[in-house]
Motif scaffolding. Structure first.
Motif, short mmCIF file in Angstrom:
data_model
loop_
_atom_site.label_atom_id
_atom_site.label_comp_id
_atom_site.label_asym_id
_atom_site.label_seq_id
_atom_site.Cartn_x
_atom_site.Cartn_y
_atom_site.Cartn_z
N ARG A 1 2.58 1.69 -3.49
CA ARG A 1 1.64 2.14 -4.52
C ARG A 1 1.16 3.55 -4.28
O ARG A 1 0.90 4.29 -5.20
N GLY A 2 1.04 3.93 -3.00
CA GLY A 2 0.60 5.28 -2.67
C GLY A 2 1.64 6.33 -2.99
O GLY A 2 1.31 7.48 -3.27
N ILE B 1 0.84 -1.20 0.00
CA ILE B 1 0.00 0.00 0.00
C ILE B 1 0.87 1.24 0.00
O ILE B 1 0.64 2.18 -0.76
#
Length: 78
Positions: free
Chosen positions: A75-76, A72
């Motif tokens: 990807r963020g 996460i």
């Protein structure tokens, strides 16, 4: 197989057979869910969450919370 035509306003009429199969009525909501191969599934948003079972594949190997958080975060940042 049922087909529909897209209008100039980006609208479609869901064929009667599809509406009946999904138990859709006036005011029902649907979701368009992209599958792994780029196709889309139409899911009645008003149905039970139980109907979603099996929609997504199980991961090939177990994933830890730490691995999920790392993914996460990576990807963020992109």
């Amino acid at each position: 197989m049922s087909t529909a035509t897209l209008t100039s306003k980006g609208q479609i009429t869901i064929p009667a057979a599809v509406r009946a199969s999904l138990n859709l009525e006036n005011g029902s909501r649907v979701e368009f869910v992209e599958s792994a191969n780029g196709q889309f599934l139409i899911v009645a948003a008003t149905s039970s969450v139980q109907r979603l079972k099996g929609l997504l594949r199980k991961p090939q190997a177990p994933v830890s919370i730490e691995q999920m958080n790392q993914m996460i975060a990576s990807r963020g940042a992109a």
